[in-house]
Design an enzyme around this catalytic site. Structure first.
Site, short mmCIF file in Angstrom:
data_model
loop_
_atom_site.label_atom_id
_atom_site.label_comp_id
_atom_site.label_asym_id
_atom_site.label_seq_id
_atom_site.Cartn_x
_atom_site.Cartn_y
_atom_site.Cartn_z
N GLU A 120 54.89 36.71 -10.99
CA GLU A 120 56.14 36.34 -11.54
C GLU A 120 57.24 37.30 -11.49
O GLU A 120 58.12 36.90 -10.94
CB GLU A 120 56.06 35.62 -12.85
CG GLU A 120 57.03 34.68 -13.37
CD GLU A 120 57.12 34.74 -14.79
OE1 GLU A 120 58.26 33.84 -14.94
OE2 GLU A 120 56.41 35.57 -15.71
N ARG B 36 59.91 28.30 -13.70
CA ARG B 36 59.93 29.69 -13.38
C ARG B 36 60.76 29.89 -12.09
O ARG B 36 60.38 30.96 -11.33
CB ARG B 36 58.81 30.76 -13.51
CG ARG B 36 58.21 30.60 -14.85
CD ARG B 36 59.02 31.30 -16.08
NE ARG B 36 58.25 31.45 -17.14
CZ ARG B 36 58.14 30.54 -18.00
NH1 ARG B 36 58.61 29.42 -17.96
NH2 ARG B 36 57.30 30.92 -19.21
N SER C 119 54.49 37.27 -19.03
CA SER C 119 53.44 36.75 -17.95
C SER C 119 53.52 37.25 -16.74
O SER C 119 54.85 37.22 -16.03
CB SER C 119 53.60 35.18 -17.77
OG SER C 119 53.48 34.63 -19.08
N1 EPU Z 1 44.23 31.73 -22.66
C1 EPU Z 1 42.95 32.21 -22.37
N2 EPU Z 1 42.79 33.56 -22.21
C2 EPU Z 1 43.67 34.20 -22.22
C3 EPU Z 1 45.32 33.62 -22.33
C4 EPU Z 1 45.11 32.40 -22.27
O1 EPU Z 1 41.78 31.38 -22.33
O2 EPU Z 1 43.71 35.55 -22.25
C5 EPU Z 1 44.31 30.16 -22.57
C6 EPU Z 1 44.99 29.69 -23.94
O3 EPU Z 1 43.84 29.70 -24.84
C7 EPU Z 1 45.58 28.35 -23.91
C8 EPU Z 1 46.32 28.76 -22.20
O4 EPU Z 1 45.27 29.52 -21.54
O5 EPU Z 1 44.68 27.24 -23.74
C9 EPU Z 1 47.63 28.76 -22.15
O6 EPU Z 1 47.77 30.26 -22.78
P1 EPU Z 1 49.19 30.22 -23.75
O7 EPU Z 1 49.66 28.89 -24.57
O8 EPU Z 1 49.20 31.69 -24.43
O9 EPU Z 1 50.37 30.01 -22.41
P2 EPU Z 1 50.41 30.61 -20.87
O10 EPU Z 1 50.20 29.33 -20.34
O11 EPU Z 1 49.50 31.51 -20.67
C10 EPU Z 1 53.11 30.32 -20.78
C11 EPU Z 1 54.13 31.16 -20.29
C12 EPU Z 1 54.43 32.03 -21.38
C13 EPU Z 1 55.04 31.22 -22.59
C14 EPU Z 1 53.78 30.49 -23.13
C15 EPU Z 1 54.09 29.40 -24.23
C16 EPU Z 1 54.10 31.27 -17.82
C17 EPU Z 1 53.74 31.87 -16.68
N3 EPU Z 1 53.83 31.65 -19.19
O12 EPU Z 1 51.80 31.03 -21.00
O13 EPU Z 1 55.89 32.49 -20.85
O14 EPU Z 1 55.23 32.21 -23.81
O15 EPU Z 1 53.37 29.59 -21.97
O16 EPU Z 1 54.71 28.38 -23.89
O17 EPU Z 1 54.20 29.89 -17.79
C18 EPU Z 1 56.64 34.43 -19.64
O18 EPU Z 1 56.77 33.86 -18.87
O19 EPU Z 1 56.89 35.78 -19.55
C19 EPU Z 1 55.92 34.01 -20.82
C20 EPU Z 1 55.45 34.85 -21.61
#
Ligand code: EPU
Length: 352
Positions: free
Chosen positions: A348, A177, A252
């Site tokens: 972010e 990012r 995010s």
């Molecule tokens: N999780 C929770 N509770 C929540 C949210 C997440 O327990 O409320 C856990 C999920 O179960 C999972 C882990 O956290 O085990 C990761 O969650 P998720 O797969 O939804 O992805 P993320 O790491 O929260 C990142 C990116 C997203 C992108 C997704 C998929 C960042 C800051 N965000 O989110 O990007 O869509 O991975 O690759 O790196 C963005 O940048 O705007 C964005 C949406």
């Protein structure tokens, strides 16, 4: 584009009156105004606008889709509304297609167009809000792919000189990012187009947990094609992430924090359920959404600013929230996460 009050129509640029409403130009839907705004349809428009006497001495803000910004107050400067359009295959060799898109193109429509034209490679990035020009700045990424993996070059104009500059992928210094345009290049360059390299030796990138689950549910987990991945990504995003057209948000709100191995080991001893990803350098990335969720914030609100009820990493405007409300909520979350886990969450989107 809603375009009230054009005050002049020059040779090519269109200027808007003081008090130009930015509500439709930021995905949080904050109701703030710009001192001056100018619609940019071409590189010539951009050069003309930044040299215009009306812009002299004013700070400038470039808005594509406005999907990565928190506007906390009226903007006392010139807003450049990026409306450059066009997309084309610039060249093709035995190994790849090189496809260029203008900065104002919708990112998702561009991804869909490449697939329909038989050039896969961006399908994991379907449905990300915003424009092509904004995509390299924060190196947008999802489901195991980032712009950094497909970007061949970025074309930009240096506002101080009007010089057109081509940056290759290395110059862009992409990180998680992050890029040159978010750091040293910030406020210096305006991106006008991006060229992508889409390899012909296409390989599915379906390892991300949510994505492989969605593919399995659709019976497409054997050897998914690019269309199946695109459809699964769209389904996962629709299920978890709020549509900014329906509920204001900027994706995010925090980065996933990366911590040192010793700090992680100490944390893991206390919190064995913690969601983490070991990095190549031995450090450990934590799922910020999980940390926030564990602090009980999912679905909670502070006035009209709220934490999304299906993804705690996303803050939303339930209607009538201000940028200040969102920042106050963000700070409360940062305090709780720091107090319980000893981890600092970095915001972010850019706040102004
Ligand atoms: N999780 C929770 N509770 C929540 C949210 C997440 O327990 O409320 C856990 C999920 O179960 C999972 C882990 O956290 O085990 C990761 O969650 P998720 O797969 O939804 O992805 P993320 O790491 O929260 C990142 C990116 C997203 C992108 C997704 C998929 C960042 C800051 N965000 O989110 O990007 O869509 O991975 O690759 O790196 C963005 O940048 O705007 C964005 C949406």
């Amino acid at each position: 584009m809603s375009a009230p009050d054009p005050i002049t129509v020059d040779l090519s640029t269109v200027w808007f009156a003081a008090g130009y409403a930015l509500r439709a130009h930021n995905t949080f839907g904050f109701d703030v105004r710009a001192r001056l705004a100018c619609r940019i349809d071409s590189e010539a428009d951009l050069i003309e606008a930044v040299r215009d006497p009306r812009a002299a001495g004013l700070p400038m803000l470039v808005l594509g889709g406005g999907s990565n910004v928190v506007l906390t107050r009226d903007y006392d400067g010139l807003v450049l509304l990026m409306a450059l359009h066009g997309r084309r295959v610039v060249r093709e060799d035995a190994d790849a297609w090189y496809v260029e898109a203008a900065a104002g193109e919708s990112w998702h429509e561009f991804v869909s167009w490449t697939l329909e034209a038989g050039m896969p490679g961006l399908e994991n990035l379907a449905l990300i809000p915003g424009t092509v020009g904004a995509a390299p700045i924060q190196n947008i990424g999802a489901y195991g792919l980032e712009i950094a993996d497909r970007c061949a070059s970025v074309r930009a104009i240096e506002t101080a000189t009007g010089a057109v500059t081509e940056f290759d992928a290395e110059d862009c210094a992409f990180g998680y990012r992050d890029s040159f345009f978010k750091r040293e290049g910030r406020n210096r360059y305006v991106i006008t187009s991006v060229t992508f390299r889409l390899p012909k030796a296409w390989q599915p990138n379906a390892g991300y947990a949510d994505l492989s689950r969605a593919l399995a549910e659709r019976g497409a987990d054997g050897a998914p094609d690019a269309r199946a991945i695109y459809d699964a990504v769209v389904a996962v995003r629709r299920a978890k992430l709020p549509d900014p057209l329906l509920i204001g948000n900027a994706g995010s709100f925090f980065k996933n924090p990366v911590i040192d191995a010793p700090q992680f080991d100490a944390l893991f001893a206390r919190e064995p359920q913690i969601v983490s990803y070991r990095q190549a350098d031995g450090r450990v990335k934590l799922a910020a959404g999980w940390l926030i969720d564990q602090c009980g914030w999912k679905g909670r609100a502070l006035r009209a600013a709220a934490v999304h009820d299906r993804q705690a990493l996303v803050l939303v405007n339930r209607g009538g929230a201000t940028g200040a409300d969102i920042l106050e909520l963000a700070q409360a979350i940062q305090r709780d996460v720091a107090a319980r886990f000893g981890v600092a969450l970095e915001q972010e989107p850019v706040s102004l």
